[in-house]
Structures are given as C-alpha cells and as structure tokens.
Motif scaffolding. Sequence first.
Motif, PDB file in Angstrom:
ATOM      1  N   ARG A 162       0.846  -1.189   0.000  1.00 26.94           N
ATOM      2  CA  ARG A 162       0.000   0.000   0.000  1.00 26.94           C
ATOM      3  C   ARG A 162       0.887   1.247   0.000  1.00 26.94           C
ATOM      4  N   THR A 164       3.303   4.026   0.905  1.00 23.58           N
ATOM      5  CA  THR A 164       4.347   4.080   1.933  1.00 23.58           C
ATOM      6  C   THR A 164       4.974   5.466   2.057  1.00 23.58           C
ATOM      7  N   HIS A 172      12.362   7.401  -8.267  1.00 22.63           N
ATOM      8  CA  HIS A 172      12.480   7.567  -9.728  1.00 22.63           C
ATOM      9  C   HIS A 172      13.767   6.944 -10.257  1.00 22.63           C
ATOM     10  N   TRP A 175      13.104   3.281 -10.827  1.00 30.02           N
ATOM     11  CA  TRP A 175      12.317   2.995 -12.037  1.00 30.02           C
ATOM     12  C   TRP A 175      13.133   3.317 -13.289  1.00 30.02           C
ATOM     13  N   SER A 203       6.279  -3.087 -17.152  1.00 32.28           N
ATOM     14  CA  SER A 203       5.374  -1.941 -17.072  1.00 32.28           C
ATOM     15  C   SER A 203       4.056  -2.359 -16.398  1.00 32.28           C
ATOM     16  N   HIS A 206       4.629  -2.412 -12.766  1.00 37.00           N
ATOM     17  CA  HIS A 206       4.656  -1.023 -12.280  1.00 37.00           C
ATOM     18  C   HIS A 206       3.211  -0.511 -12.126  1.00 37.00           C
ATOM     19  N   SER A 207       2.370  -0.785 -13.097  1.00 38.33           N
ATOM     20  CA  SER A 207       0.956  -0.354 -13.019  1.00 38.33           C
ATOM     21  C   SER A 207       0.264  -0.993 -11.829  1.00 38.33           C
ATOM     22  N   ARG A 235      -4.467  10.263 -11.785  1.00 35.91           N
ATOM     23  CA  ARG A 235      -3.207  10.782 -12.338  1.00 35.91           C
ATOM     24  C   ARG A 235      -2.332   9.639 -12.885  1.00 35.91           C
TER      25      ARG A 235
HETATM   26  P1  FAD Z   1       6.557   6.599 -10.653  1.00 37.94           P
HETATM   27  O1  FAD Z   1       5.524   5.561 -10.370  1.00 37.94           O
HETATM   28  O2  FAD Z   1       7.727   6.695  -9.760  1.00 37.94           O
HETATM   29  O3  FAD Z   1       7.008   6.458 -12.152  1.00 37.94           O
HETATM   30  C1  FAD Z   1       8.202   7.069 -12.647  1.00 37.94           C
HETATM   31  C2  FAD Z   1       8.015   7.319 -14.148  1.00 37.94           C
HETATM   32  O4  FAD Z   1       7.835   6.069 -14.809  1.00 37.94           O
HETATM   33  C3  FAD Z   1       6.743   8.124 -14.475  1.00 37.94           C
HETATM   34  O5  FAD Z   1       7.007   9.490 -14.452  1.00 37.94           O
HETATM   35  C4  FAD Z   1       6.388   7.626 -15.856  1.00 37.94           C
HETATM   36  O6  FAD Z   1       7.124   8.318 -16.838  1.00 37.94           O
HETATM   37  C5  FAD Z   1       6.847   6.184 -15.845  1.00 37.94           C
HETATM   38  N1  FAD Z   1       5.761   5.221 -15.554  1.00 37.94           N
HETATM   39  C6  FAD Z   1       4.868   5.253 -14.559  1.00 37.94           C
HETATM   40  N2  FAD Z   1       4.082   4.155 -14.585  1.00 37.94           N
HETATM   41  C7  FAD Z   1       4.499   3.420 -15.630  1.00 37.94           C
HETATM   42  C8  FAD Z   1       4.093   2.167 -16.173  1.00 37.94           C
HETATM   43  N3  FAD Z   1       3.107   1.435 -15.641  1.00 37.94           N
HETATM   44  N4  FAD Z   1       4.744   1.694 -17.274  1.00 37.94           N
HETATM   45  C9  FAD Z   1       5.751   2.410 -17.850  1.00 37.94           C
HETATM   46  N5  FAD Z   1       6.190   3.592 -17.357  1.00 37.94           N
HETATM   47  C10 FAD Z   1       5.571   4.089 -16.257  1.00 37.94           C
HETATM   48  N6  FAD Z   1       5.327   3.249  -3.259  1.00 37.94           N
HETATM   49  C11 FAD Z   1       4.352   2.983  -2.357  1.00 37.94           C
HETATM   50  O7  FAD Z   1       3.712   3.900  -1.847  1.00 37.94           O
HETATM   51  N7  FAD Z   1       4.076   1.677  -2.008  1.00 37.94           N
HETATM   52  C12 FAD Z   1       4.751   0.627  -2.542  1.00 37.94           C
HETATM   53  O8  FAD Z   1       4.498  -0.535  -2.190  1.00 37.94           O
HETATM   54  C13 FAD Z   1       5.783   0.894  -3.493  1.00 37.94           C
HETATM   55  N8  FAD Z   1       6.493  -0.111  -4.035  1.00 37.94           N
HETATM   56  C14 FAD Z   1       7.515   0.199  -4.893  1.00 37.94           C
HETATM   57  C15 FAD Z   1       8.277  -0.848  -5.418  1.00 37.94           C
HETATM   58  C16 FAD Z   1       9.337  -0.556  -6.267  1.00 37.94           C
HETATM   59  C17 FAD Z   1      10.152  -1.703  -6.810  1.00 37.94           C
HETATM   60  C18 FAD Z   1       9.645   0.794  -6.582  1.00 37.94           C
HETATM   61  C19 FAD Z   1      10.802   1.114  -7.482  1.00 37.94           C
HETATM   62  C20 FAD Z   1       8.882   1.816  -6.088  1.00 37.94           C
HETATM   63  C21 FAD Z   1       7.809   1.547  -5.233  1.00 37.94           C
HETATM   64  N9  FAD Z   1       7.023   2.556  -4.709  1.00 37.94           N
HETATM   65  C22 FAD Z   1       6.029   2.260  -3.820  1.00 37.94           C
HETATM   66  C23 FAD Z   1       7.167   3.947  -5.190  1.00 37.94           C
HETATM   67  C24 FAD Z   1       6.171   4.220  -6.362  1.00 37.94           C
HETATM   68  O9  FAD Z   1       6.274   3.190  -7.348  1.00 37.94           O
HETATM   69  C25 FAD Z   1       6.421   5.534  -7.068  1.00 37.94           C
HETATM   70  O10 FAD Z   1       7.766   5.597  -7.484  1.00 37.94           O
HETATM   71  C26 FAD Z   1       6.100   6.768  -6.228  1.00 37.94           C
HETATM   72  O11 FAD Z   1       4.781   6.697  -5.753  1.00 37.94           O
HETATM   73  C27 FAD Z   1       6.240   8.052  -7.076  1.00 37.94           C
HETATM   74  O12 FAD Z   1       5.321   7.986  -8.158  1.00 37.94           O
HETATM   75  P2  FAD Z   1       5.353   8.931  -9.428  1.00 37.94           P
HETATM   76  O13 FAD Z   1       3.962   9.337  -9.737  1.00 37.94           O
HETATM   77  O14 FAD Z   1       6.340  10.023  -9.224  1.00 37.94           O
HETATM   78  O15 FAD Z   1       5.814   8.020 -10.669  1.00 37.94           O
END
Ligand code: FAD
Length: 422
Positions: A162, A164, A172, A175, A203, A206-207, A235
Amino acid sequence: PTCHLQGAVDDCCNCTYAAVHEINERHVHPVVSELVKTAFFRYFKVNIYCDCPLWPDDSMCSLRACSVCECEEGEVPKPWLAAERGFRAPAGGDCHGARQPDCNTADCAIEMESQVDQTLEPGMKKKLRHLKGWRGINNPWMADGDGDEEYLYINLLNNPERYTGYKGEHAHRIWSAIYDTIACARDAAGECAEARVFYRLVSGMHSSISTHLSAYWLLDEEKGSWGPNMEEFERRLGTPEAAERVSNLHFAYLLVLRAVVKAGPLLAGFDYDTGLRDEDRATRELVKSLLANPAMLQSCPLPFDEARLWKGQHGAALKAQLQGAFKNITRIMDCVGCEKCKLWGKLQTLGVATALKILFASHDCAAPAPGAPAPPPPPPSEDLSLERNEAIALVNLLARFSNSLHLHRELSARLGGAAAAV
Ligand code: FAD
C-alpha cells in the motif's frame, strides 16, 4: 478512462479485455485472494537488509509506513525450519552450531522452535546465510546471490502492499534504472516481440504497484485510516495517456495466468505441509479449484502463446540477452530504499522470473484453432521444478495482478469511466 481499451489485448491470442475481466472476477480473484491468506502462501523468505550494488548513497526511507515487521517467534511453519536445518547440516553437528536433521532429543526440539527469525541472535543470522531464499535458486532469470545474504521470513498479510510515502528522486532512480536496462536490451535486440513482451511485463508490474498504492492510501495519519485516493489513481492510471500502462497490466496478468496454468501439474502436486493440517487441506482445495476449473479459460483458451517466441535464428542469443537484463533488474531491487516496497518488489520480480522460467522451460504449446475448446494444460517439461519460494512468489504475483484488475475496474467505475463496461 479505459474506454480506449476495447477489443483484444495486444500480443495475447485474441483474449479480449471483457474476457480477461470475466475470467478474473468469476474464477481467479475469488480463489487466489483466499489462497494467499493460507499459511503456505503467506510467508515469504527474503533478504531485506542487503547492500545496494549500484549507488553508494543508498539511503532508506525512515517513514513508519515503509518498514516491514518480521514474523513473530514461532510463526514460521515448523516443517520449513526443520528442513532448513537439514539443508544446512554439515556432518556431526550439535543443536546450536551445526544442525542435525534427525535431531529428536527434547533439548533439540526446544532449540528448534526458538530459533525463529525476528529474534535471531547475530550467530544465528550467520547460519542462515547460504540458504535458498529470494536468490540462489535454480532460476535462469534471477541473479545469483553472493552467498552472503541474510534471509528473514515475512508474513505478507501483516505487511500489505500500500502507500508508503516512498517517492521522489530515489524512487524515480530505481524505475529509471529498470527502464534503462530494458531499453538497452531492446536496443541490442532490435524491435522484436520478445523485447516487447519483456517491457510490457515490467510496465504491467509497475501499473499494479501504482494501483495498490493509490487504492490503499493513508487518508488520515492520526486515525490510521486507509482508502482510495482518487486523484492519485486518476493521475497514474486514469488518463487516456495511461491507457497503455493499463493495457500492460492486462497483458502481464494474462502471461502470469498462463504460467500458473502451465505449471498446474507441479502446483497440484506440491508439498503444502506447514504443520497446520486443516489449513494445508484448505490450501490444496483452493489450488485445485484454481487449476482444475474447465470453465476458467473458456473465453480465452490460451492467455499467452509462449511458443511463438525465441523462434528465429538468433533466438537463443536473444534469450540469453534478455535473461541478463532481467537478472540486472533483480539486482536493482536491492537498491529500493523502503523496506515494504523492497519486499513486494522482490516478491514480484521473483514471481515474474518464475513465470518466465515456467513458460520458457519448453516449447510445447501451440495455439488452438479459433473456436476450439480450451486445451488441457500441457505437462511442464521434465526438467522443470519449482522451489517453495518460487511457488509462493508466483501465486502471490497472480494475486497482486488479479487484485489490481479488480481494483482498477472498481475505481474506474467511480471515476465514471467506461472500464466497468468491459
Ligand atoms: P513513478 O511511479 O515513480 O514512475 C516514474 C516514471 O515512470 C513516471 O514518471 C512515468 O514516466 C513512468 N511510468 C509510470 N508508470 C508506468 C508504467 N506502468 N509503465 C511504464 N512507465 C511508467 N510506493 C508505495 O507507496 N508503495 C509501494 O508498495 C511501493 N512499491 C515500490 C516498489 C518498487 C520496486 C519501486 C521502485 C517503487 C515503489 N514505490 C512504492 C514507489 C512508487 O512506485 C512511485 O515511485 C512513487 O509513488 C512516485 O510515483 P510517481 O507518480 O512520481 O511516478
């Protein structure tokens, strides 16, 4: 928001989005969400406190929501601990130092019960090294461990995936490193179906992570209440631009479902003994009802056709290249700066590695003729075997993706999107 998702999921043998949701809601989600609560599937063995091999300034998130709680003493299934003692036993040890698999004295039994993770003294931690855990397993898609890892058992139910608060530059960077690894492999391999599968799978994962953190957001820190954050959901996954990410989630789900069905004979015959007889019986029943369900794949007989990959002249080299890239992704997971994210990141990458191992262990699948009934799951190749942690990761991964599809449908309907119609 998902009105762009109509017709068939690309790369998935004419399975439509509507069929995916029907399969998930009717057959997979109700079963797999119960299955992951059972004793066998809720304990995952993982190395959380490990060094990041990539960046020296690897700081960890110190928010409370980021940390994991380890298993309570005595919680980990005793047969597992007993087997590990056997696995680690050099000849002629004692209870405390070198272990004896056939130890049956009262003293030894007490010793065994009390040597459970959370309270591990430094000496015991040392002994847990070299155990097969997240790494060090026989999986060509996982990086080898360096033999110096310390594993813990984590109760997944006590550490739900969930929100965190882990975000910003650190998250970033992870990713970016993952997608850069894929981009490099893609550049080297050229625009081929295999590299595309690889990208869509990651991807999709990630979704799924984005779906869970948006759906289980910390709404009120003081009251400790959790629920959907619709703005975050919209978003990340609700805009027309995000349709491709949502499509990749469907794709990843179908690929993992295919792997689970293909591994059906192995999963059906697995040793589910945790020492809790009633719970283990329930586990076996749930596995059976997940796998031996002829109606499950009626509308989508072949969720993913792995037989079409690695066919060309350079198939073997391409496979080795993508295996190398995925191994790097498993190494990047050591750098995730939040324990809970690392836990679920590692579980899901092991789940993906297990799905790939199952799918590409043999090329024994052919697409059925259009309209033909669902074929029986092909037997897994003879040399395919799964370790306990792989089975746990695979089934939990299916449960993650299944829950994400379920949540996505529900939250999209709330946003007034068309997802509910598919
Ligand atoms: P991010 O999700 O960080 O995405 C970075 C960039 O990747 C985006 O700007 C976009 O360009 C691209 N992107 C986004 N989604 C996709 C996609 N589906 N396919 C392709 N490209 C994409 N946070 C939590 O709160 N709970 C968790 O359990 C959690 N687990 C994580 C596990 C891992 C392995 C990692 C690396 C991160 C985790 N995080 C978690 C952090 C979370 O994934 C995001 O990084 C954070 O919420 C910031 O989100 P953001 O909107 O800045 O974009």
